[in-house]
Design a protein around this motif. Sequence first.
Motif, PDB file in Angstrom:
ATOM      1  N   LEU A 167       0.803  -1.229   0.000  1.00  0.00           N
ATOM      2  CA  LEU A 167       0.000   0.000   0.000  1.00  0.00           C
ATOM      3  C   LEU A 167       0.832   1.274   0.000  1.00  0.00           C
ATOM      4  O   LEU A 167       0.372   2.314  -0.523  1.00  0.00           O
ATOM      5  CB  LEU A 167      -0.927  -0.002   1.224  1.00  0.00           C
ATOM      6  CG  LEU A 167      -2.057  -1.040   1.212  1.00  0.00           C
ATOM      7  CD1 LEU A 167      -2.801  -1.008   2.540  1.00  0.00           C
ATOM      8  CD2 LEU A 167      -3.015  -0.763   0.056  1.00  0.00           C
ATOM      9  N   THR A 186       1.386   3.111  -3.332  1.00  0.00           N
ATOM     10  CA  THR A 186       0.116   3.682  -3.823  1.00  0.00           C
ATOM     11  C   THR A 186      -0.289   4.903  -3.018  1.00  0.00           C
ATOM     12  O   THR A 186      -0.706   5.942  -3.579  1.00  0.00           O
ATOM     13  CB  THR A 186      -0.983   2.608  -3.741  1.00  0.00           C
ATOM     14  OG1 THR A 186      -0.592   1.465  -4.497  1.00  0.00           O
ATOM     15  CG2 THR A 186      -2.298   3.152  -4.286  1.00  0.00           C
ATOM     16  N   GLY A 201      -0.740   8.838  -4.231  1.00  0.00           N
ATOM     17  CA  GLY A 201      -1.981   9.560  -3.949  1.00  0.00           C
ATOM     18  C   GLY A 201      -1.739  10.825  -3.148  1.00  0.00           C
ATOM     19  O   GLY A 201      -2.315  11.896  -3.442  1.00  0.00           O
TER      20      GLY A 201
END
Length: 287
Positions: A16, A19, A23
């Motif tokens: 995660l 990512t 973001g």
Amino acid sequence: MDNPKKDGRIKWLILLIPTLTIGLWEYVRHAFLLPYMSMGLGNFLAPFIVLAVTLTVVRGLFGRLEQSQRALQREKESNASLEERERLARELHDGISQSLFLLAVKLDQLDELVAQGPVKPLAEGLRETVRVMHEDVRQAIASLRQPPSPAEAAWVVPMRELLGETAGIAEATAEFNWSIPDGGLTDKEKVELHACVREALINVRKHAKASRVNVIGEPDGANGFRCSVEDDGAGFSADPLNAPGRFGLRIARDRALAMGWTFQAERRGSRTVIELRKPGKESAHAR
């Protein structure tokens, strides 16, 4: 066991974080940096930011995951070793120990039937042999079912105690010199080395008639060791590894060779020496 849950969380974080980094970067760029930074420059910087986060945070997580996996592997090896010890103890108890007990009962019956005559000394000799064998098996079962504590170097304590018992039975002076680092041996090596030293001390107790017994364990190069059991007793009248009835030393030799160690049982001056050696990297190069 918390390791699987912990490892699962680490794996999810590894997946995660890149990512989330992209973001978060896109949010900060559009919310705060858009007046000062072009779209092309922002796109150019994005992979470098992800790389920087990967080299710091994600790399650290990989290290923690590897450390956790190594700890889990050590625990599995330790459990496998303990299970093997319990299996051996159960087999000794269910097989050899009960057979020896039954043989002792039969000898008692024979002794009652033949109170005098030439058979009586033979029966007494057999009974003494059975008694010694039964005691050896009983001690082996007790040792297997009470494995060394996982505390650092605690596995050495049973060897020191066995040396004391041997010296007490033989009315000899005992000396225990041990400097092999605990972390330098695997769980398997500890079990096998303990078994070999035990066989050597039993040999001293049965045959040596010594006044002094020494157990020495010392490092030998990188990850190597030298371990010896020495006494000033009667010594060997012939090759001990081919002598009838010396099964213990042969078993110890086979265990040592199976581990890739060397095994020697010989007379050195006034001392009888049973030595196991695992050459370390430095000493192997030297030779």
